[in-house]
Design a protein around this motif. Structure first.
Motif, PDB file in Angstrom:
ATOM      1  N   GLY A  28     123.711  33.821  52.202  1.00 58.72           N
ATOM      2  CA  GLY A  28     122.721  34.720  52.781  1.00 58.72           C
ATOM      3  C   GLY A  28     122.269  35.795  51.821  1.00 58.72           C
ATOM      4  N   LYS A  29     122.178  35.460  50.558  1.00 57.32           N
ATOM      5  CA  LYS A  29     121.742  36.345  49.472  1.00 57.32           C
ATOM      6  C   LYS A  29     122.753  37.443  49.145  1.00 57.32           C
ATOM      7  N   SER A  30     123.986  37.297  49.645  1.00 59.03           N
ATOM      8  CA  SER A  30     125.019  38.269  49.294  1.00 59.03           C
ATOM      9  C   SER A  30     125.578  38.008  47.904  1.00 59.03           C
ATOM     10  N   LEU A  31     125.610  36.758  47.476  1.00 61.32           N
ATOM     11  CA  LEU A  31     126.140  36.378  46.166  1.00 61.32           C
ATOM     12  C   LEU A  31     125.012  35.838  45.302  1.00 61.32           C
ATOM     13  N   THR A  32     124.874  36.395  44.100  1.00 65.33           N
ATOM     14  CA  THR A  32     123.851  35.945  43.154  1.00 65.33           C
ATOM     15  C   THR A  32     124.521  35.505  41.861  1.00 65.33           C
ATOM     16  N   VAL A  33     124.149  34.318  41.394  1.00 68.93           N
ATOM     17  CA  VAL A  33     124.654  33.778  40.131  1.00 68.93           C
ATOM     18  C   VAL A  33     123.474  33.680  39.163  1.00 68.93           C
ATOM     19  N   LYS A  34     123.634  34.282  37.991  1.00 66.71           N
ATOM     20  CA  LYS A  34     122.550  34.299  37.020  1.00 66.71           C
ATOM     21  C   LYS A  34     123.057  33.871  35.651  1.00 66.71           C
ATOM     22  N   LEU A  35     122.324  32.969  35.019  1.00 63.05           N
ATOM     23  CA  LEU A  35     122.592  32.543  33.652  1.00 63.05           C
ATOM     24  C   LEU A  35     121.410  32.970  32.792  1.00 63.05           C
ATOM     25  N   SER A  36     121.673  33.773  31.764  1.00 64.49           N
ATOM     26  CA  SER A  36     120.585  34.303  30.933  1.00 64.49           C
ATOM     27  C   SER A  36     120.875  34.064  29.461  1.00 64.49           C
ATOM     28  N   ALA A  37     119.813  34.003  28.698  1.00 64.82           N
ATOM     29  CA  ALA A  37     119.907  33.811  27.247  1.00 64.82           C
ATOM     30  C   ALA A  37     118.980  34.809  26.574  1.00 64.82           C
ATOM     31  N   SER A  38     119.469  35.421  25.493  1.00 71.58           N
ATOM     32  CA  SER A  38     118.680  36.417  24.761  1.00 71.58           C
ATOM     33  C   SER A  38     118.482  35.961  23.319  1.00 71.58           C
ATOM     34  N   ASN A  39     117.323  36.305  22.771  1.00 73.12           N
ATOM     35  CA  ASN A  39     117.007  35.977  21.381  1.00 73.12           C
ATOM     36  C   ASN A  39     117.197  34.479  21.130  1.00 73.12           C
ATOM     37  N   ILE A  40     116.541  33.675  21.942  1.00 72.30           N
ATOM     38  CA  ILE A  40     116.738  32.227  21.923  1.00 72.30           C
ATOM     39  C   ILE A  40     116.404  31.626  20.558  1.00 72.30           C
ATOM     40  N   PHE A  41     115.361  32.120  19.898  1.00 71.10           N
ATOM     41  CA  PHE A  41     114.961  31.577  18.604  1.00 71.10           C
ATOM     42  C   PHE A  41     115.693  32.225  17.430  1.00 71.10           C
ATOM     43  N   ASN A  42     116.618  33.153  17.728  1.00 71.05           N
ATOM     44  CA  ASN A  42     117.369  33.874  16.693  1.00 71.05           C
ATOM     45  C   ASN A  42     116.428  34.537  15.682  1.00 71.05           C
ATOM     46  N   SER A  43     115.356  35.121  16.203  1.00 74.99           N
ATOM     47  CA  SER A  43     114.330  35.720  15.343  1.00 74.99           C
ATOM     48  C   SER A  43     114.262  37.238  15.473  1.00 74.99           C
ATOM     49  N   ARG A  44     115.130  37.836  16.300  1.00 72.65           N
ATOM     50  CA  ARG A  44     115.124  39.281  16.469  1.00 72.65           C
ATOM     51  C   ARG A  44     116.025  39.908  15.403  1.00 72.65           C
ATOM     52  N   ARG A  45     115.463  40.120  14.241  1.00 76.74           N
ATOM     53  CA  ARG A  45     116.200  40.700  13.129  1.00 76.74           C
ATOM     54  C   ARG A  45     115.479  41.949  12.641  1.00 76.74           C
ATOM     55  N   ASP A  46     116.256  42.944  12.285  1.00 76.15           N
ATOM     56  CA  ASP A  46     115.678  44.211  11.839  1.00 76.15           C
ATOM     57  C   ASP A  46     115.575  44.231  10.324  1.00 76.15           C
ATOM     58  N   GLY A  47     114.392  44.568   9.866  1.00 71.83           N
ATOM     59  CA  GLY A  47     114.178  44.759   8.439  1.00 71.83           C
ATOM     60  C   GLY A  47     113.104  45.803   8.243  1.00 71.83           C
ATOM     61  N   TRP A  48     113.337  46.740   7.342  1.00 71.65           N
ATOM     62  CA  TRP A  48     112.333  47.759   7.107  1.00 71.65           C
ATOM     63  C   TRP A  48     112.432  48.280   5.678  1.00 71.65           C
ATOM     64  N   ARG A  49     111.351  48.903   5.259  1.00 65.48           N
ATOM     65  CA  ARG A  49     111.229  49.414   3.898  1.00 65.48           C
ATOM     66  C   ARG A  49     110.796  50.868   3.954  1.00 65.48           C
ATOM     67  N   LEU A  50     111.420  51.672   3.095  1.00 65.80           N
ATOM     68  CA  LEU A  50     111.119  53.101   3.040  1.00 65.80           C
ATOM     69  C   LEU A  50     110.861  53.494   1.592  1.00 65.80           C
ATOM     70  N   ARG A  51     109.653  53.955   1.326  1.00 62.24           N
ATOM     71  CA  ARG A  51     109.291  54.435  -0.018  1.00 62.24           C
ATOM     72  C   ARG A  51     108.990  55.925   0.079  1.00 62.24           C
ATOM     73  N   SER A  52     109.796  56.726  -0.610  1.00 59.81           N
ATOM     74  CA  SER A  52     109.586  58.166  -0.565  1.00 59.81           C
ATOM     75  C   SER A  52     110.213  58.823  -1.777  1.00 59.81           C
ATOM     76  N   TYR A  53     109.514  59.766  -2.354  1.00 61.88           N
ATOM     77  CA  TYR A  53     110.003  60.596  -3.453  1.00 61.88           C
ATOM     78  C   TYR A  53     110.628  59.762  -4.572  1.00 61.88           C
ATOM     79  N   GLY A  54     109.956  58.657  -4.910  1.00 58.14           N
ATOM     80  CA  GLY A  54     110.391  57.840  -6.036  1.00 58.14           C
ATOM     81  C   GLY A  54     111.489  56.851  -5.726  1.00 58.14           C
ATOM     82  N   VAL A  55     111.959  56.789  -4.476  1.00 59.07           N
ATOM     83  CA  VAL A  55     113.004  55.847  -4.082  1.00 59.07           C
ATOM     84  C   VAL A  55     112.383  54.777  -3.181  1.00 59.07           C
ATOM     85  N   ASP A  56     112.618  53.511  -3.529  1.00 56.98           N
ATOM     86  CA  ASP A  56     112.119  52.386  -2.748  1.00 56.98           C
ATOM     87  C   ASP A  56     113.328  51.682  -2.127  1.00 56.98           C
TER      88      ASP A  56
END
Length: 703
Positions: free
Chosen positions: A635-663
């Motif tokens: 009667g909707k008292s019990l909920t079962v959920k199966l979830s997956a995140s970042n399925i393509f394994n493409s959520r990666r952090d990369g960034w570049r900072l150029r300031s005051y002569g430092v890259d």
């Protein structure tokens, strides 16, 4: 190319669906509900194809009577709504950052509060995109969740258990108990036990000219962050006619033992292996109180009080295991902070609208005791005791009124800040300061259709941005043989002017925001004066202009409820002769499918291009995807959920900072690709608990 392959078919589907739109049954007329009305009225839904309307500066989404009511918990609902992104229990608003979140006017302290609220108990969600003078001026957005008013005398119980498999195993359990009796008294308690064991791998490479020679400073990281959290919260609500009051207390214990195995290098010299260990423990105490009184004349007085006491201890050791040239570097840090805050408001009907006046005051103390235990390193990274105390006093007034289809909101907020900074017991008058701010806001809206399906609003606000206390510290932290990190007590308060345009026509919505900021803060990297090569990463002030433009399409098509968002974020910034003006393009495609046998499927795709966010050039992430499938039983008292995140394994952090002569180029991967199994059980589910709000929310965020 990849983005066009993904987005163009979606646009084609939109066009076909729009031209093939069938006539829908009528909707029972209801009074518009937005930030102009404190209590959102019940909404009766009879097979409507769109559950979100623009009312003034607010997006009001009806949840009851739609497939979203069966998604599970509040986080699941928010992840499928326009302009909202949910990632790892963190809620953000496109172009606005983290919002203030309230459930029936009580503040939400973390994602676990949202997990305890069942989606079937949510009536509607109001997203205020232009908060007025009643809120701190730096608040970019406010989320108000209103629950269905279903009171059941006796005991109610919610229990949620989740196991998550990534590179390591994590999990949590939340138990929420509520007891309601005599139609006026409510007792509630929540317990949490969580184990986390996140993994991160990455590398940082710095290129610069040092003493006339091209130089490269690099490091690699492989970090594990096992931690255990225990939390207990209990409180009450009491009602006597038009008078109500309540309180809650929460204690949170955190323990972690982090490790970082990697290496450092300078130019072509051999790699230097290192092992960083960090132990951290802390106990945080939170308590909040409220009192609310309504009068026969239509007036209302409301008081909220908050007390937060946070204490954290950490010890860090960097050991160079295969080299005798570099001794171990050890340090300790004690962080103690306390906040006392109160907020008092009085609202009353006035002419064709309502007037709200009030005051919001706080007193904050923060003490950071950093001890460098290596004498040689201490010559340029000394031990330091930083103490900050701030008194904040604010008064505000806001008036909202409707004149037919025209809506008006205008407000004014005055703030007084007394900031005191002490280093090693001595007050620094050059950094201590007193400030006075006046922040106006005004908003005009026009509802062409009368039901929010065709409306337009224009708003302006001016506000002052205060840096977080961690960025104002004068202490330095050792991060490598040639790298340190530090705060900047010389940071000035920022000042911003913001203009926003919102519009909705049928299934389409548009938001455009332009902001001009003076003395906002961001991060740079540069050479630090020392006897040898040292690079410091720290915040500085600068001026920047930026815009955020989003186009949203939403429509319910049979069992499919999609939301498509396209956005662009250009900025105009120059620091130290370097320009940072490449815009970021982003897209989000959220889908909810109601399948036979009561099965619900969610599939969210999203991506972004390369571009600057302040001084950081973010790498592109063209296609990412999260998905989930769930079914309810008993009667909707019990909920079962199966979830997956970042399925393509493409959520990666990369960034570049150029300031005051430092890259600097930094790339990191996290264990955010996972499969999770969630079991939720509810016994006599009913509306949420504490009815108060928080005081001095901006000070809480700075802590």
């Amino acid at each position: 190319m990849l983005m066009s392959k993904v987005i163009l078919p979606f646009i084609l589907i939109m066009s076909v669906a729009f031209t093939a739109r069938s006539q829908q049954p009528s909707v029972t007329p209801t009074q518009p509900s937005d930030s102009l009305v404190r209590e959102l009225g019940e909404v009766v839904v009879t097979a409507r194809d769109q559950s979100t309307r623009l009312v003034g500066n607010s997006l009001v989404s009806t949840i009851a009577g739609t497939p979203l009511a069966e998604l599970g918990n509040a986080l699941d609902v928010l992840s499928q709504l326009p302009m909202i992104k949910v990632s790892d229990d963190e809620v953000s608003i496109h172009g606005k950052g983290s919002p203030l979140i309230y459930i029936d006017n009580r503040p939400v302290s973390d994602g676990f509060d949202l997990r305890t609220l069942r989606s079937r108990n949510i009536r509607n969600v109001e997203l205020i995109l232009a908060p007025g003078a009643e809120y701190d001026a730096t608040v970019g957005a406010v989320l108000k969740i209103t629950t269905r008013r279903t009171f059941i005398e006796g005991l109610s119980l919610d229990d949620e258990l989740q196991g998550k498999a990534a590179r390591s195993l994590t999990g949590y359990e939340i138990l929420n108990l509520r007891y309601f009796f005599r139609s006026s008294t409510e007792l509630f308690a929540t317990g949490l036990a969580a184990h986390n064991n996140s993994v991160m791998r990455g590398a940082t490479v710095n290129s610069l000219d040092y003493e006339g020679q091209p130089t490269v400073v690099g490091s690699s990281q492989s970090i594990r962050r096992p931690s255990n959290n225990l939390s207990a919260k209990f409180g009450f609500n009491q009602t006597f006619g038009s008078l109500s009051f309540g309180a809650w207390y929460k204690v949170l214990r955190e323990d972690g033992h982090f490790s970082n195995q990697g290496s450092e290098w300078l130019d072509d010299n051999p790699l230097i292996e290192r092992n960083i260990t960090k132990r951290i423990s802390g106990t945080n105490h939170y308590s909040q109180y409220y009192l609310d009184k309504s009068f026969a004349s239509g007036g209302r007085i409301h008081f909220d009080g908050s007390l937060i006491d946070r204490n954290t201890r950490s010890a860090t050791t960097t050991a160079y295991t295969l080299s005798d040239l570099y001794p171990d570097v050890s340090s300790t840090q004690r962080y103690d902070s306390r906040l006392y805050a109160g907020k008092l408001t009085y609202s009353m009907p006035l002419s064709k609208g309502s007037l709200v006046v009030g005051t919001e005051d706080s007193y904050t103390t923060t003490r950071v005791d950093y001890r460098m235990l290596n004498e040689e390193i201490g010559s340029y990274i000394p031990s330091a005791l930083s103490e900050v105390a701030q008194t904040s006093l604010a008064g505000f007034a806001s008036y909202s009124a409707g004149f037919g289809k025209l809506g008006l909101t205008a407000g004014l907020r005055y703030e007084y800040k007394n900031f005191s900074y002490r280093l090693d017991g001595k007050r620094d008058d050059s950094l201590s300061r007193r400030d006075n701010f006046v922040t106006p806001d005004i908003s005009l809206s026009y509802d062409f259709s009368g039901d929010g399906s065709k409306s337009l609003s224009l708003s302006y606000k001016s506000f002052t941005e205060l840096p977080p206390y961690s960025s104002l510290s004068n202490g330095l932290s050792y991060t490598g043989i040639h790298e340190i990190e530090g705060g900047n007590p010389a940071l000035r308060d920022g000042r911003s002017h913001q203009l926003q345009l919102l519009g909705m026509m049928g299934d389409f919505m548009m938001q455009a925001t332009f902001r001009r900021s003076f003395d906002t803060y961001g991060f740079i990297k540069r050479i630090y004066p020392a006897d040898n090569l040292q690079l410091i990463f720290q915040p500085v002030n600068f001026n920047v202009s930026a815009a955020w433009v989003y186009f949203v399409w939403q429509r319910r098509i049979g069992c499919w409820q999609p939301v498509l968002t396209l956005g662009v974020n250009p900025q105009w910034l120059e620091v130290g002769g370097e320009k940072y003006d490449k815009p970021v393009y982003a897209w989000f495609f959220d889908n909810t499918l109601s399948l036979p046998f009561g099965i619900l499927l969610t599939a969210n795709l999203y991506g972004q291009s390369s571009g600057y966010i302040h001084t950081q050039l973010m790498e592109s992430k063209p296609l990412m995807m999260d998905a989930g499938i769930q079914k309810s039983f008993l009667g909707k008292s019990l909920t079962v959920k199966l979830s997956a995140s970042n399925i393509f394994n493409s959520r990666r952090d990369g960034w570049r900072l150029r300031s005051y002569g430092v890259d600097m180029i930094k790339r990191q991967t996290y264990d955010n690709r996972y499969i999770a199994l969630t079991l939720s059980y509810s016994f006599q589910p009913r509306k949420s608990s504490y009815k108060g709000s928080d005081a001095a929310s901006s000070e809480i965020n700075r802590l």
